[in-house]
Write an enzyme that holds these catalytic residues in place. Structure first.
Site, PDB file in Angstrom:
ATOM      1  CB  ALA A  62      28.429 -16.315 -43.472  1.00 34.18           C
ATOM      2  N   GLY A 109      30.028 -12.493 -36.526  1.00 32.47           N
ATOM      3  CA  GLY A 109      28.654 -13.716 -35.949  1.00 32.47           C
ATOM      4  C   GLY A 109      29.101 -14.849 -35.829  1.00 32.47           C
ATOM      5  CD  GLU A 112      30.447 -10.403 -32.969  1.00 30.08           C
ATOM      6  OE1 GLU A 112      29.516 -10.321 -34.320  1.00 30.08           O
ATOM      7  OE2 GLU A 112      30.870  -9.907 -32.332  1.00 30.08           O
ATOM      8  CD  GLU A 132      33.526  -8.523 -37.493  1.00 30.53           C
ATOM      9  OE1 GLU A 132      34.638  -9.003 -38.054  1.00 30.53           O
ATOM     10  OE2 GLU A 132      33.009  -9.780 -36.888  1.00 30.53           O
TER      11      GLU A 132
HETATM   12  C1  1HE Z   1      25.589 -13.642 -47.078  1.00 28.26           C
HETATM   13  C2  1HE Z   1      26.635 -14.296 -45.819  1.00 28.26           C
HETATM   14  C3  1HE Z   1      26.672 -12.868 -45.221  1.00 28.26           C
HETATM   15  C4  1HE Z   1      27.105 -15.264 -47.294  1.00 28.26           C
HETATM   16  N1  1HE Z   1      25.036 -12.536 -45.164  1.00 28.26           N
HETATM   17  N2  1HE Z   1      24.267 -13.724 -47.548  1.00 28.26           N
HETATM   18  N3  1HE Z   1      30.574 -12.161 -42.058  1.00 28.26           N
HETATM   19  C5  1HE Z   1      31.096 -12.061 -44.050  1.00 28.26           C
HETATM   20  O1  1HE Z   1      31.969 -10.836 -44.238  1.00 28.26           O
HETATM   21  C6  1HE Z   1      31.673 -13.232 -44.613  1.00 28.26           C
HETATM   22  C7  1HE Z   1      30.913 -12.931 -45.882  1.00 28.26           C
HETATM   23  N4  1HE Z   1      30.544 -14.700 -46.660  1.00 28.26           N
HETATM   24  C8  1HE Z   1      31.853 -15.163 -46.385  1.00 28.26           C
HETATM   25  O2  1HE Z   1      32.556 -14.596 -47.229  1.00 28.26           O
HETATM   26  C9  1HE Z   1      31.652 -16.372 -47.758  1.00 28.26           C
HETATM   27  O3  1HE Z   1      30.060 -16.795 -48.355  1.00 28.26           O
HETATM   28  C10 1HE Z   1      31.766 -17.974 -46.519  1.00 28.26           C
HETATM   29  C11 1HE Z   1      33.511 -17.355 -46.854  1.00 28.26           C
HETATM   30  C12 1HE Z   1      31.176 -17.474 -45.732  1.00 28.26           C
HETATM   31  C13 1HE Z   1      31.478 -19.451 -47.663  1.00 28.26           C
HETATM   32  O4  1HE Z   1      31.927 -18.926 -49.440  1.00 28.26           O
HETATM   33  P1  1HE Z   1      30.910 -20.055 -50.143  1.00 28.26           P
HETATM   34  O5  1HE Z   1      31.865 -19.727 -51.055  1.00 28.26           O
HETATM   35  O6  1HE Z   1      30.966 -21.248 -49.220  1.00 28.26           O
HETATM   36  O7  1HE Z   1      30.066 -18.779 -50.603  1.00 28.26           O
HETATM   37  P2  1HE Z   1      28.774 -17.590 -51.198  1.00 28.26           P
HETATM   38  O8  1HE Z   1      28.975 -18.478 -52.824  1.00 28.26           O
HETATM   39  O9  1HE Z   1      30.203 -17.202 -50.680  1.00 28.26           O
HETATM   40  O10 1HE Z   1      27.062 -17.283 -50.369  1.00 28.26           O
HETATM   41  C14 1HE Z   1      26.536 -18.023 -50.539  1.00 28.26           C
HETATM   42  C15 1HE Z   1      25.578 -17.371 -50.481  1.00 28.26           C
HETATM   43  O11 1HE Z   1      24.990 -17.279 -48.913  1.00 28.26           O
HETATM   44  C16 1HE Z   1      26.000 -15.771 -51.111  1.00 28.26           C
HETATM   45  O12 1HE Z   1      24.572 -15.272 -51.392  1.00 28.26           O
HETATM   46  P3  1HE Z   1      23.244 -15.799 -53.070  1.00 28.26           P
HETATM   47  O13 1HE Z   1      22.153 -15.009 -52.970  1.00 28.26           O
HETATM   48  O14 1HE Z   1      24.604 -15.229 -53.850  1.00 28.26           O
HETATM   49  O15 1HE Z   1      23.213 -16.948 -53.346  1.00 28.26           O
HETATM   50  C17 1HE Z   1      26.173 -15.034 -50.350  1.00 28.26           C
HETATM   51  O16 1HE Z   1      26.050 -13.531 -50.689  1.00 28.26           O
HETATM   52  C18 1HE Z   1      25.310 -15.175 -48.404  1.00 28.26           C
HETATM   53  N5  1HE Z   1      26.096 -14.791 -47.653  1.00 28.26           N
HETATM   54  N6  1HE Z   1      27.140 -14.773 -46.257  1.00 28.26           N
HETATM   55  C19 1HE Z   1      24.283 -11.863 -46.168  1.00 28.26           C
HETATM   56  N7  1HE Z   1      27.585 -12.660 -43.782  1.00 28.26           N
HETATM   57  C20 1HE Z   1      27.004  -8.867 -35.084  1.00 28.26           C
HETATM   58  S1  1HE Z   1      27.951  -8.136 -35.492  1.00 28.26           S
HETATM   59  C21 1HE Z   1      28.854  -9.533 -36.884  1.00 28.26           C
HETATM   60  C22 1HE Z   1      29.519  -8.718 -37.663  1.00 28.26           C
HETATM   61  C23 1HE Z   1      29.868  -9.919 -38.710  1.00 28.26           C
HETATM   62  O17 1HE Z   1      29.232 -10.763 -38.795  1.00 28.26           O
HETATM   63  S2  1HE Z   1      30.650  -8.955 -39.572  1.00 28.26           S
HETATM   64  C24 1HE Z   1      30.526 -10.425 -40.854  1.00 28.26           C
HETATM   65  C25 1HE Z   1      30.123 -10.938 -42.072  1.00 28.26           C
END
Ligand code: 1HE
Length: 260
Positions: A62, A109, A112, A132
């Site tokens: 993610a 990422g 990436e 992003e």
């Molecule tokens: C996270 C993260 C995360 C999940 N950082 N905690 N990335 C994003 O913007 C993607 C964000 N994530 C999502 O859109 C979804 O989580 C997914 C599509 C990847 C997966 O969905 P799903 O339904 O299987 O899982 P979920 O219920 O959304 O997430 C499960 C847990 O993981 C939940 O935490 P919980 O405490 O509520 O159980 C989420 O908050 C956590 N989680 N993704 C932190 N990314 C060097 S620069 C790079 C720039 C980037 O990478 S920007 C893109 C970031």
């Protein structure tokens, strides 16, 4: 298979297999996660001839750990991004050919990281996105160079501006991935491909990994000049002589037609 805090590690034959293993947080990459990845990449370089990166749980990755990122100062953010560049650089221009087995979310990422390996295999559950823009941030793990080189700037801008996500087949058409396989089959396929690459001459693999991306950054005249030296250096190695003679003496197979 050994389990660490964020990753698993095993060596199968000549192939090191690194598994992103923080499935409860969808393998989101924190600073400590990057450090463990760095340690295991270095370990793989000394224990294997090729490597595979895959994700445990329902998704490959993610991306950036947003919970950690939200608390960072601007300068800490710069250092974090530069460290991703350094560590992913060891994958892109290092000692080993790296393969990625992708499934589920390959976003931010995560894309990436996947863009830093040489060969990407996606299963049909994989989807790709760069959220992003929606998060109010920018790519920081090398996508503006590596992912843009794979898919082209126009497609990347579309993904970043509109939040468009693409499936595995579209990702293959867009050159984000090179192979699409049935759901659940990506890891085996990536290991098979990596095992094949591991049988190549080490010096050839090193040149393929390190020279090709650099030559793309040169003017064509400089690129061709550098190519001549690398071609001569590799072709005059003892290993090349042995492998060329093996072919001439009909001791190894011919180039095979593609299957299917
Ligand atoms: C996270 C993260 C995360 C999940 N950082 N905690 N990335 C994003 O913007 C993607 C964000 N994530 C999502 O859109 C979804 O989580 C997914 C599509 C990847 C997966 O969905 P799903 O339904 O299987 O899982 P979920 O219920 O959304 O997430 C499960 C847990 O993981 C939940 O935490 P919980 O405490 O509520 O159980 C989420 O908050 C956590 N989680 N993704 C932190 N990314 C060097 S620069 C790079 C720039 C980037 O990478 S920007 C893109 C970031």
């Amino acid at each position: 298979m050994e389990s660490f805090t964020y990753l698993t590690y095993e060596v199968r034959g000549d192939v090191a297999i690194l598994g992103l293993n923080r499935p409860k947080k969808r393998n989101a990459i924190s600073d400590a996660f990057v450090e463990e990845l760095a340690t295991l990449i270095r370990r793989a370089e000394s224990e294997a001839k090729a490597g595979v990166i895959h994700g445990h749980g329902p998704h490959f990755c993610a991306g950036l750990d947003l919970a950690e990122h939200v608390k960072k100062t601007p300068f800490e953010g710069v250092h974090g991004s530069r460290r991703w560049h350094e560590v992913f650089g060891w994958i892109q221009k290092g000692k080993l050919p790296w393969f990625a087995a992708l499934h589920g979310a390959v976003v931010g990422g995560g894309l990436e990281l996947a863009s830093s390996v040489q060969v990407r295999v996606a299963d049909r559950s994989a989807f790709f996105g760069l959220p992003e823009g929606q998060r109010g941030i920018f790519v920081g793990g090398g996508a503006s160079v590596r992912s843009a080189q794979l898919m082209g700037v126009a497609r990347m801008q579309d993904m970043m501006l509109t939040g468009r996500t693409v499936d595995a087949d579209t990702a293959e058409r867009w050159n984000i991935v090179q192979y699409v396989v049935d759901e659940g089959a990506a890891l085996d396929k990536a290991v098979e491909l990596a095992a094949h690459a591991a049988t190549n001459a080490e010096i050839s693999n090193y040149a393929i990994i390190n020279a090709l991306p650099r030559i793309q950054d040169m003017g064509s005249d400089d690129g061709l000049f550098v190519e001549s030296f690398i071609a001569s250096f590799t072709a005059t190695s003892p290993e090349a002589e042995e492998r060329l003679n093996a072919f001439l003496n009909k001791k190894v197979g011919k180039v095979a037609r593609p299957e299917g």
